[in-house]
Motif scaffolding. Structure first.
Motif, PDB file in Angstrom:
ATOM      1  N   HIS A  21       0.904  -1.012   0.176  1.00 28.60           N
ATOM      2  CA  HIS A  21      -0.088   0.012   0.213  1.00 28.60           C
ATOM      3  C   HIS A  21       0.794   1.257   0.184  1.00 28.60           C
ATOM      4  O   HIS A  21       0.410   2.358  -0.602  1.00 28.60           O
ATOM      5  N   GLU A  24       1.494   2.158  -3.654  1.00 24.20           N
ATOM      6  CA  GLU A  24       0.319   2.358  -4.366  1.00 24.20           C
ATOM      7  C   GLU A  24      -0.409   3.786  -3.918  1.00 24.20           C
ATOM      8  O   GLU A  24      -1.314   4.248  -4.555  1.00 24.20           O
ATOM      9  N   THR A  25      -0.274   4.112  -2.672  1.00 21.29           N
ATOM     10  CA  THR A  25      -0.980   4.922  -2.234  1.00 21.29           C
ATOM     11  C   THR A  25       0.044   6.507  -2.215  1.00 21.29           C
ATOM     12  O   THR A  25      -0.390   7.495  -1.604  1.00 21.29           O
ATOM     13  N   ASP A  91       3.135  -3.727  -7.282  1.00 22.54           N
ATOM     14  CA  ASP A  91       1.616  -3.550  -6.435  1.00 22.54           C
ATOM     15  C   ASP A  91       1.514  -4.755  -5.940  1.00 22.54           C
ATOM     16  O   ASP A  91       2.158  -5.798  -5.917  1.00 22.54           O
ATOM     17  N   THR A  92       0.033  -5.016  -5.271  1.00 26.14           N
ATOM     18  CA  THR A  92       0.028  -6.277  -4.395  1.00 26.14           C
ATOM     19  C   THR A  92      -0.158  -7.465  -5.524  1.00 26.14           C
ATOM     20  O   THR A  92       0.293  -8.588  -4.982  1.00 26.14           O
ATOM     21  N   HIS A 119      -6.525  -3.698   3.722  1.00 29.28           N
ATOM     22  CA  HIS A 119      -5.842  -4.069   2.687  1.00 29.28           C
ATOM     23  C   HIS A 119      -5.716  -5.772   2.390  1.00 29.28           C
ATOM     24  O   HIS A 119      -5.796  -6.370   1.459  1.00 29.28           O
ATOM     25  N   ARG A 122      -7.901  -8.115  -0.295  1.00 26.01           N
ATOM     26  CA  ARG A 122      -7.405  -8.238  -1.548  1.00 26.01           C
ATOM     27  C   ARG A 122      -6.147  -8.973  -1.611  1.00 26.01           C
ATOM     28  O   ARG A 122      -5.863  -9.778  -2.541  1.00 26.01           O
ATOM     29  N   HIS A 169     -10.264   2.624  -3.053  1.00 24.11           N
ATOM     30  CA  HIS A 169      -8.887   2.034  -3.590  1.00 24.11           C
ATOM     31  C   HIS A 169      -9.255   0.324  -3.507  1.00 24.11           C
ATOM     32  O   HIS A 169      -8.769  -0.403  -4.503  1.00 24.11           O
ATOM     33  N   GLU A 170      -9.476  -0.046  -2.347  1.00 21.55           N
ATOM     34  CA  GLU A 170      -9.370  -1.625  -2.105  1.00 21.55           C
ATOM     35  C   GLU A 170     -10.465  -1.972  -2.817  1.00 21.55           C
ATOM     36  O   GLU A 170     -10.657  -3.271  -3.467  1.00 21.55           O
ATOM     37  N   GLY A 173      -9.827  -2.252  -6.393  1.00 19.33           N
ATOM     38  CA  GLY A 173      -8.975  -3.197  -6.783  1.00 19.33           C
ATOM     39  C   GLY A 173      -9.595  -4.572  -6.826  1.00 19.33           C
ATOM     40  O   GLY A 173      -9.382  -5.496  -7.688  1.00 19.33           O
ATOM     41  N   TRP A 176     -11.482  -4.955  -9.918  1.00 17.04           N
ATOM     42  CA  TRP A 176     -10.511  -5.012 -11.119  1.00 17.04           C
ATOM     43  C   TRP A 176     -10.164  -6.590 -11.209  1.00 17.04           C
ATOM     44  O   TRP A 176      -9.867  -7.391 -12.169  1.00 17.04           O
ATOM     45  N   ILE A 177      -9.911  -7.184  -9.927  1.00 20.07           N
ATOM     46  CA  ILE A 177      -9.463  -8.480 -10.053  1.00 20.07           C
ATOM     47  C   ILE A 177     -10.611  -9.504 -10.524  1.00 20.07           C
ATOM     48  O   ILE A 177     -10.458 -10.213 -11.330  1.00 20.07           O
TER      49      ILE A 177
END
Length: 181
Positions: A21, A24-25, A91-92, A119, A122, A169-170, A173, A176-177
């Motif tokens: 994070h 990413e942030t 990224d994660t 977080h 995810r 954001h999470e 994310g 998106w996954i």
């Protein structure tokens, strides 16, 4: 307080401290938010005698990776040696994809995953998709410490906007996954 893994003898063979994070942030300074997972990870590593992997790529405009910084903090501030470092991820998803082969090559299939509570869903999903069994060890919860609420607690605050940013954001994310996998 953060939740503890159920038992020191769960066949967990690694502590994975995830701090994706930060990049990413766009938080580039060492602050309390960065230290919390490191502190909790160090506590768990010592308590359960677990080896440690840290993951995180290079920060913009620096030579250091998040993994390098975390390894230094764990060693110098908490007296915990890091066995593995993954410093190529951005990224994660990269944390999971690049850490899993390192761990699997060492015979590790089950990990204790330390990251911020917001977080964790995810991160856990991505590490599981990378083929690892995950024991979540979230830290840094956003909550009100007591029940003595004040009227000012319900007024707009900068901190609330930041927490809303993390939540959005999470959620994005996770969406998106769902769309890409």
């Amino acid at each position: 307080s953060a939740m503890m893994p159920p038992s020191p003898r769960l066949s967990a063979r690694v502590m994975n401290i995830l701090q994706a994070h930060c990049a990413e942030t766009e938080v580039y300074s060492i602050d309390e938010a960065f230290l919390q997972p490191n502190r909790y990870g160090a506590t768990l590593a010592r308590r359960y005698d677990l080896p440690v992997l840290v993951t995180g790529g290079k920060l913009p405009d620096t030579e250091a990776s998040e993994a390098d910084i975390m390894a230094g903090i764990l060693r110098n501030e908490f007296g915990v040696e890091v066995r593995w470092q993954e410093a190529g991820s951005l990224d994660t998803a990269g944390n999971a994809a690049l850490s899993a082969p390192i761990l699997k090559a060492a015979g590790v299939r089950r990990i204790v995953l330390v990251t911020h509570a917001f977080h964790m869903p995810r991160a856990k999903l991505l590490f599981e998709r990378a083929g690892l069994e995950v024991i979540p060890a979230p830290t840094a919860f956003f909550s009100h410490a007591t029940f003595d609420w004040l009227l000012t607690d319900f007024l707009p605050q900068t901190k609330a906007l930041q927490i809303s940013y993390y939540a959005l954001h999470e959620r994005l994310g996770m969406a998106w996954i769902a769309l890409t996998h």
